[in-house]
Write an enzyme that holds these catalytic residues in place. Structure first.
Site, mmCIF file in Angstrom:
data_model
loop_
_atom_site.group_PDB
_atom_site.id
_atom_site.type_symbol
_atom_site.label_atom_id
_atom_site.label_comp_id
_atom_site.label_asym_id
_atom_site.label_seq_id
_atom_site.Cartn_x
_atom_site.Cartn_y
_atom_site.Cartn_z
ATOM 1 N N GLY A 127 -37.182 46.912 88.808
ATOM 2 C CA GLY A 127 -38.147 47.623 87.980
ATOM 3 C C GLY A 127 -39.553 47.502 88.542
ATOM 4 N N PRO A 128 -40.560 47.968 87.802
ATOM 5 C CA PRO A 128 -41.942 47.940 88.295
ATOM 6 C C PRO A 128 -42.507 46.528 88.320
ATOM 7 C CG PRO A 128 -41.877 48.709 86.031
ATOM 8 C CD PRO A 128 -40.447 48.595 86.463
ATOM 9 N N ASP A 240 -29.764 40.986 99.906
ATOM 10 C CA ASP A 240 -30.678 42.132 99.856
ATOM 11 C C ASP A 240 -31.949 41.847 100.650
ATOM 12 O OD1 ASP A 240 -31.398 44.709 99.187
ATOM 13 O OD2 ASP A 240 -32.268 44.148 97.253
#
Length: 426
Positions: A127-128, A240
């Protein structure tokens, strides 16, 4: 009726006032017990009622105390690790996190000016991310779970538990977390220079990263991954690693972030398999993308891609050579075979580069992106190769050698720029 004249075998029942018998000491023993029992039950009921009221008051006071401590950003008590149920009616269990602070939503809203768009400094798969300032003046980075995110409760909990127990100069520091209704928020130390990709892939800001700084960043990332794989209390596969998840502090020291997809493992040769492949397109190893198998060598592959991106200033997933359509890995491999590896370097580095360091970095990067996991070095070997001057083994052909090779993973669907997911039907 004169009872003196009754037949001896006739039963008589006589009703008189209780007071008369009590006055003469003739109240039956059973009736006395009955009265006593009623009295005792009444007293017990009253005591139980008062206890229930006292318990309810104590419980309410504990909730108020917990709210006050949360609003002050203090550490949460062990007894209060189960928080408000989320929208799926499950609870978030945060255990043994005494070193981590719980922040109230009110405090975070104040710090970010109600998540003002002007305070937004980035956005990822979770998310942000917003810049915030606490009451004491400390600057923080606030990562808020988006309603449209493909990640969720599991990734949030995984990141908190993993990173709270990891401490290394090349890992970002998690300061605390917030759970309020459906809100899931992570609070980190603020990194002045944001993420590595904001420098690497920007023509103007890329000029600010000379070769000594880039070589320093390569070393720092390698040491951070080595810590995760071998030296930490929890052995971690990040899954990741990418330029967007490497943050830079005020002195351009790299710090690995975003542990939402990380997994614990035991033993250097451990390999796991999953039906849900998650990660970032362009950094995922072939055995993971195609077969769902991941290990520490999956992180090694991602690191190799990062090294080649740092040297060239080009993004692997967007690079395509106009002459032969090679991707970045294929282009680096072709130049290596032709003895022209130095041509991979970004034009902005030609005045500051140390040729021997550049060539060694490219060589190590190619060793890390070899197609077969067993051919790739461990991160311990990578760190040693970067700091030594000895001969290096020749690399084999990298994975995804040409652009056409990406057809192997046609079933992998891209989720914007951040994650990919490969799903198999049951």
């Amino acid at each position: 009726m004169d009872i003196r004249e009754c037949d001896d075998h006739q039963q008589l029942y006589i009703r008189i006032a209780t007071s008369e018998l009590a006055a003469k000491g003739q109240l039956s023993f059973n009736k006395k017990n009955g009265v006593l029992l009623v009295l005792m039950l009444s007293i017990s009921s009253a005591a139980l009622f008062l206890s229930a009221v006292a318990y309810a008051c104590r419980k309410k006071m504990k909730k108020l105390h917990k709210k006050e401590r949360g609003s002050g950003g203090h550490t949460l008590d062990k007894d209060h690790r189960t928080h408000t149920p989320d929208k799926d009616h499950t609870t978030v269990q945060m255990e043994n996190l005494d070193e981590l602070s719980f922040f109230s939503l009110h405090k975070i809203v104040e710090a970010t000016n109600n998540f003002n768009i002007d305070n937004k400094i980035g956005e990822g798969g979770f998310g942000p991310v917003y810049k915030g300032v606490l009451e004491n003046g400390r600057v923080i980075a606030v990562k808020r779970l988006s309603e449209t995110s493909q990640q969720g409760l599991e990734e949030f909990q995984n990141e908190v538990i993993c990173i709270a127990k990891l401490q290394h100069r090349n890992l970002v520091k998690l300061l605390g977390f917030c759970i309020h209704g459906n809100e899931r928020i992570l609070i980190y130390e603020y990194m002045d220079n944001k993420s590595l990709d904001s420098f690497l892939f920007d023509e103007t800001k890329g000029l600010l990263l000379d070769w000594p700084q880039r070589f320093h960043i390569i070393h720092g990332i390698a040491r951070g991954i080595l810590y995760l794989h071998q030296d930490s209390r929890l052995q971690i596969i990040h899954r990741d690693l990418k330029a967007g998840n490497i943050l830079l502090d005020s002195e351009m020291n790299p710090k690995i972030s975003d542990f939402g997809l990380a997994r614990k493992f035991i033993g250097q040769d451990a390999m796991a398999k999953t039906k849900k492949v998650v990660g970032t397109y362009g950094y995922i190893s072939p055995e993971y993308a195609v077969h769902g198998r991941f290990s520490i060598k999956s992180d090694v592959f991602s690191f190799g891609v990062l090294v080649l991106e740092i040297v060239s200033g080009k993004k692997n997933r967007e690079f395509s050579h106009e002459a032969h359509n090679d991707n970045l890995l294929g282009h680096a491999w072709r130049l290596y075979k032709e003895g022209k590896s130095i041509e991979l370097i970004s034009a902005s580095l030609r005045n500051s580069c140390v040729v021997s360091e550049v060539l060694r970095s490219i060589h190590v990067g190619l060793l890390c992106v070899q197609h077969h996991a067993k051919d790739r070095p461990t991160m311990l070997s990578v760190v040693l190769m970067l700091v030594s001057e000895g001969a290096l083994p020749p690399p084999k052909q990298p994975a995804f050698f040409t652009e056409e090779c990406y057809s192997e993973v046609d079933n992998v669907s891209s989720l914007e720029d951040y994650t990919i997911t490969l799903l198999h039907g049951r």
